[in-house]
Design an enzyme around this catalytic site. Structure first.
Site, PDB file in Angstrom:
ATOM      1  CD  GLU A 254     -73.290  54.608 143.485  1.00  0.00           C
ATOM      2  OE1 GLU A 254     -73.379  54.423 142.271  1.00  0.00           O
ATOM      3  OE2 GLU A 254     -73.782  55.600 144.065  1.00  0.00           O
TER       4      GLU A 254
ATOM      5  CB  SER B 210     -75.931  65.715 147.127  1.00  0.00           C
ATOM      6  OG  SER B 210     -76.271  64.423 147.605  1.00  0.00           O
TER       7      SER B 210
ATOM      8  CG  ASN C 195     -72.298  57.816 137.516  1.00  0.00           C
ATOM      9  OD1 ASN C 195     -72.707  56.919 136.781  1.00  0.00           O
ATOM     10  ND2 ASN C 195     -71.738  57.570 138.688  1.00  0.00           N
ATOM     11  CG  PHE C 196     -77.140  58.192 132.539  1.00  0.00           C
ATOM     12  CD1 PHE C 196     -76.914  59.528 132.825  1.00  0.00           C
ATOM     13  CD2 PHE C 196     -77.677  57.870 131.298  1.00  0.00           C
ATOM     14  CE1 PHE C 196     -77.208  60.526 131.890  1.00  0.00           C
ATOM     15  CE2 PHE C 196     -77.987  58.855 130.364  1.00  0.00           C
ATOM     16  CZ  PHE C 196     -77.747  60.174 130.649  1.00  0.00           C
TER      17      PHE C 196
ATOM     18  N   GLY D 208     -75.754  60.673 146.575  1.00  0.00           N
ATOM     19  CA  GLY D 208     -77.143  60.206 146.520  1.00  0.00           C
ATOM     20  C   GLY D 208     -77.941  60.486 147.780  1.00  0.00           C
TER      21      GLY D 208
ATOM     22  CG  HIS E 206     -68.823  55.776 141.340  1.00  0.00           C
ATOM     23  ND1 HIS E 206     -69.725  55.279 142.238  1.00  0.00           N
ATOM     24  CD2 HIS E 206     -69.191  57.059 141.103  1.00  0.00           C
ATOM     25  CE1 HIS E 206     -70.618  56.222 142.528  1.00  0.00           C
ATOM     26  NE2 HIS E 206     -70.311  57.310 141.842  1.00  0.00           N
TER      27      HIS E 206
HETATM   28  P1  PGA Z   1     -75.220  62.002 143.258  1.00  0.00           P
HETATM   29  O1  PGA Z   1     -74.148  60.980 142.700  1.00  0.00           O
HETATM   30  O2  PGA Z   1     -75.125  63.266 142.435  1.00  0.00           O
HETATM   31  O3  PGA Z   1     -76.539  61.318 143.097  1.00  0.00           O
HETATM   32  O4  PGA Z   1     -74.889  62.270 144.693  1.00  0.00           O
HETATM   33  C1  PGA Z   1     -72.857  61.400 142.364  1.00  0.00           C
HETATM   34  C2  PGA Z   1     -72.024  60.244 141.907  1.00  0.00           C
HETATM   35  O5  PGA Z   1     -72.154  59.152 142.477  1.00  0.00           O
HETATM   36  O6  PGA Z   1     -71.217  60.364 140.972  1.00  0.00           O
END
Ligand code: PGA
Length: 239
Positions: free
Chosen positions: A92, A195, A6-7, A165, A90
């Site tokens: 976010e 992560s 996932n960019f 993240g 997602h």
């Molecule tokens: P991350 O993001 O690997 O930076 O924790 C994962 C994601 O949001 O799909």
């Protein structure tokens, strides 16, 4: 295994092209059989010639063919490049962009009807995890409301919000507990995200009911993403 990148809001059209080239060479040279998914930003979507186990997907789209939805893209923009894979739900988009379950379910139905492969994300914020497992399961099932769990092109990604993240992945025991719970109702592949990096990929991929990874930060450099794909390959060979 399914290994997805996932960019988010990273990479340009040019760097995505270079990334895909590097990845294609890697997949061919190492004879990778895993299913690889890449979600570049919308501006970098394109018709890439790629092997059958590498698919390019959209991080988001509005549930319309076309129309007046300023700032959004719809089916027409995805069709131009033959995109048939989409990421939905997602964290976010749920938490920063305030997408409701109602809208996410609408998107799910729209893209399901058009035969898209859907990577559908669920995951709890920290305050829910702190309330205990029962509250966590209830929360996650709320995120599955009006989602057809029997859809044959469904992939579910469990991504605890507090692990995304942050550099701090969930513990294997915690991932296992949630995946086992989801497995009771979901036959589709189950991914873990949050992560994931080369140093913890092997441990996470070894968890019962874990069918792959959804990777953000550690996927942004092609080398690091390839390293994780290779870890998955080696693990399969050890079995
Ligand atoms: P991350 O993001 O690997 O930076 O924790 C994962 C994601 O949001 O799909």
């Amino acid at each position: 295994m399914i290994i997805a990148a996932n960019f988010k809001t990273n990479h340009t059209r040019k760097s995505t092209r270079e990334y895909v080239e590097t990845l294609k060479e890697f997949l061919a040279s190492k004879e990778i059989k895993d299913q690889i998914l890449i979600f570049p930003p919308a501006t970098a979507l394109d018709s890439f010639s790629s092997p059958s186990n590498l698919k390019i997907g959209a991080q988001n789209a509005y549930p319309v063919v076309n129309g007046s939805f300023t700032g959004e893209i719809g089916l027409e923009q995805l069709d131009e490049f033959g995109i048939k894979t989409i990421l939905l739900g997602h964290s976010e988009r749920r938490h920063i962009l305030k997408e409701s379950q109602e809208l996410i379910a609408k998107k799910f139905s729209f893209f399901k009807e058009r035969d898209f492969e859907i990577v559908y994300c669920v995951g709890e914020p920290l305050e829910i995890r702190e309330k205990g497992f029962e509250a966590l399961v209830k929360y996650i099932y709320g995120q599955l409301e009006n989602i057809d769990l029997n859809y044959d092109k469904l992939i579910v990604a469990y991504e605890p919000v507090w692990a995304i993240g942050t550099g701090l992945s969930a513990k294997s025991e915690d991932i296992k507990e949630v995946l086992n719970e989801l497995r009771k109702d979901i036959k589709a592949p189950l991914l873990y995200g949050g992560s994931v990096k080369p140093s913890n990929a092997k441990e996470i991929l070894s968890i019962q009911n874990c069918d792959g990874l959804l990777i953000g930060t550690a996927s942004w450099k092609a080398e690091s993403f390839c390293e994780i794909i290779e870890i998955s390959k080696k693990l399969a060979e050890e079995k």
